[in-house]
Write an enzyme that holds these catalytic residues in place. Structure first.
Site, mmCIF file in Angstrom:
data_model
loop_
_atom_site.group_PDB
_atom_site.id
_atom_site.type_symbol
_atom_site.label_atom_id
_atom_site.label_comp_id
_atom_site.label_asym_id
_atom_site.label_seq_id
_atom_site.Cartn_x
_atom_site.Cartn_y
_atom_site.Cartn_z
ATOM 1 N N HIS A 18 -41.514 -6.687 -23.605
ATOM 2 C CA HIS A 18 -40.406 -7.386 -24.275
ATOM 3 C C HIS A 18 -40.060 -6.682 -25.592
ATOM 4 O O HIS A 18 -38.883 -6.440 -25.896
ATOM 5 C CB HIS A 18 -40.783 -8.829 -24.623
ATOM 6 C CG HIS A 18 -40.993 -9.733 -23.464
ATOM 7 N ND1 HIS A 18 -42.082 -10.575 -23.386
ATOM 8 C CD2 HIS A 18 -40.270 -9.952 -22.341
ATOM 9 C CE1 HIS A 18 -42.016 -11.276 -22.268
ATOM 10 N NE2 HIS A 18 -40.921 -10.912 -21.618
ATOM 11 N N LYS A 42 -40.678 -26.014 -16.788
ATOM 12 C CA LYS A 42 -41.715 -25.003 -16.792
ATOM 13 C C LYS A 42 -42.785 -25.356 -17.818
ATOM 14 O O LYS A 42 -42.475 -25.726 -18.940
ATOM 15 C CB LYS A 42 -41.082 -23.651 -17.141
ATOM 16 C CG LYS A 42 -41.874 -22.457 -16.764
ATOM 17 C CD LYS A 42 -41.030 -21.209 -17.027
ATOM 18 C CE LYS A 42 -41.791 -19.959 -16.675
ATOM 19 N NZ LYS A 42 -41.012 -18.757 -16.971
ATOM 20 N N ARG A 91 -38.380 -4.198 -14.713
ATOM 21 C CA ARG A 91 -39.615 -3.443 -14.544
ATOM 22 C C ARG A 91 -39.743 -2.829 -13.166
ATOM 23 O O ARG A 91 -40.381 -1.815 -13.006
ATOM 24 C CB ARG A 91 -40.830 -4.366 -14.767
ATOM 25 C CG ARG A 91 -40.902 -4.972 -16.131
ATOM 26 C CD ARG A 91 -41.959 -6.035 -16.194
ATOM 27 N NE ARG A 91 -41.595 -7.095 -15.265
ATOM 28 C CZ ARG A 91 -42.384 -8.066 -14.864
ATOM 29 N NH1 ARG A 91 -43.608 -8.136 -15.293
ATOM 30 N NH2 ARG A 91 -41.969 -8.983 -14.024
ATOM 31 N N SER A 129 -45.843 -11.807 -18.711
ATOM 32 C CA SER A 129 -46.465 -12.911 -19.438
ATOM 33 C C SER A 129 -47.519 -13.606 -18.581
ATOM 34 O O SER A 129 -48.564 -14.026 -19.090
ATOM 35 C CB SER A 129 -45.397 -13.910 -19.889
ATOM 36 O OG SER A 129 -44.558 -13.321 -20.844
#
Length: 172
Positions: A18, A42, A91, A129
Site C-alpha cells: 500500500h 467486514k 498485485r 493485509s
C-alpha cells in the site's frame, strides 16, 4: 487546476505494498487523498480512526498526501473530494480481474471518473493485509518489517494481543 487523485482501500493494516502505491501515486499528482473505507459488514482489526492514524504516521514525509475516512461508494467519495481519478494497486492477474469489474461498475456510476492502475513492485506482489494478520503472531519484528512499515509493527502486535485476550479461553 490542480491534479488530485484518490486511492481507496481498507488498509487493515497498511502494508508496504500500500505504502509503495501511495508513494508512487503522490509523485504523479499535486494531491493524493487516501480514502480509508468503512465496511460495516467486514470485521476489521483496526478501527477506521486507528487506520487513519497509522497511514498518517507512515506518510508524514509526503506533504501532498491527505488521509480521510469514507463509507459508501468509492466514486461518491472521489466526487466529494473533487477528484476525477481513482488510483488502484494491482498485485496479480486475479487482482486485475476484480479491479476490471469494479472499474466497469464505477464507470457506469460516474463516467467522468477514471481509474488508473499501478502494478505493485515485484517485492510486494505477495503482500496482503490478510497475510499480515496470519503471520504476525509467528514472525519476529524484523520479519514483519518486510511486509508492513516498521513504525506500525508494535501497533499490530498490540492489537492482535488485545484480540487474543478477548477470545474466550476455551476457544483458543
Amino acid at each position: 487546476m490542480s491534479r488530485r487523485a484518490v486511492y481507496t482501500g481498507s488498509f487493515d493494516p497498511i502494508t508496504l505494498g500500500h505504502l509503495n502505491i501511495i508513494q508512487r501515486s503522490s509523485r504523479l499528482v499535486d494531491e493524493l487523498v487516501v480514502g480509508v473505507g468503512i465496511n460495516i459488514e467486514k470485521q476489521s482489526l483496526f478501527t477506521a480512526d486507528e487506520r487513519v492514524t497509522l497511514i498518517e504516521r507512515v506518510t508524514a514525509d509526503l506533504p501532498n498526501v491527505i488521509v480521510k475516512q469514507f463509507n459508501g461508494l468509492a466514486v461518491t467519495f472521489v466526487r466529494d473530494c473533487r477528484a476525477r481519478v481513482i488510483v488502484r494497486g494491482v498485485r496479480s492477474l486475479s487482482d486485475i480481474e476484480t479491479e476490471f469489474t469494479m472499474t466497469l461498475a464505477n464507470r457506469k456510476l460516474d463516467p467522468d471518473i477514471e481509474t488508473v492502475f499501478l502494478m505493485a513492485d515485484e517485492e510486494f506482489t505477495h503482500v496482503s493485509s490478510s497475510l499480515i494478520k496470519q503471520i504476525t503472531s509467528l514472525a519476529g519484528d524484523a520479519e514483519l518489517a518486510r511486509f508492513v512499515p516498521e513504525s506500525i509493527v508494535s501497533d499490530l502486535r498490540a492489537k492482535l494481543a488485545d484480540d487474543q485476550l478477548a477470545v474466550p479461553e476455551d476457544s483458543r
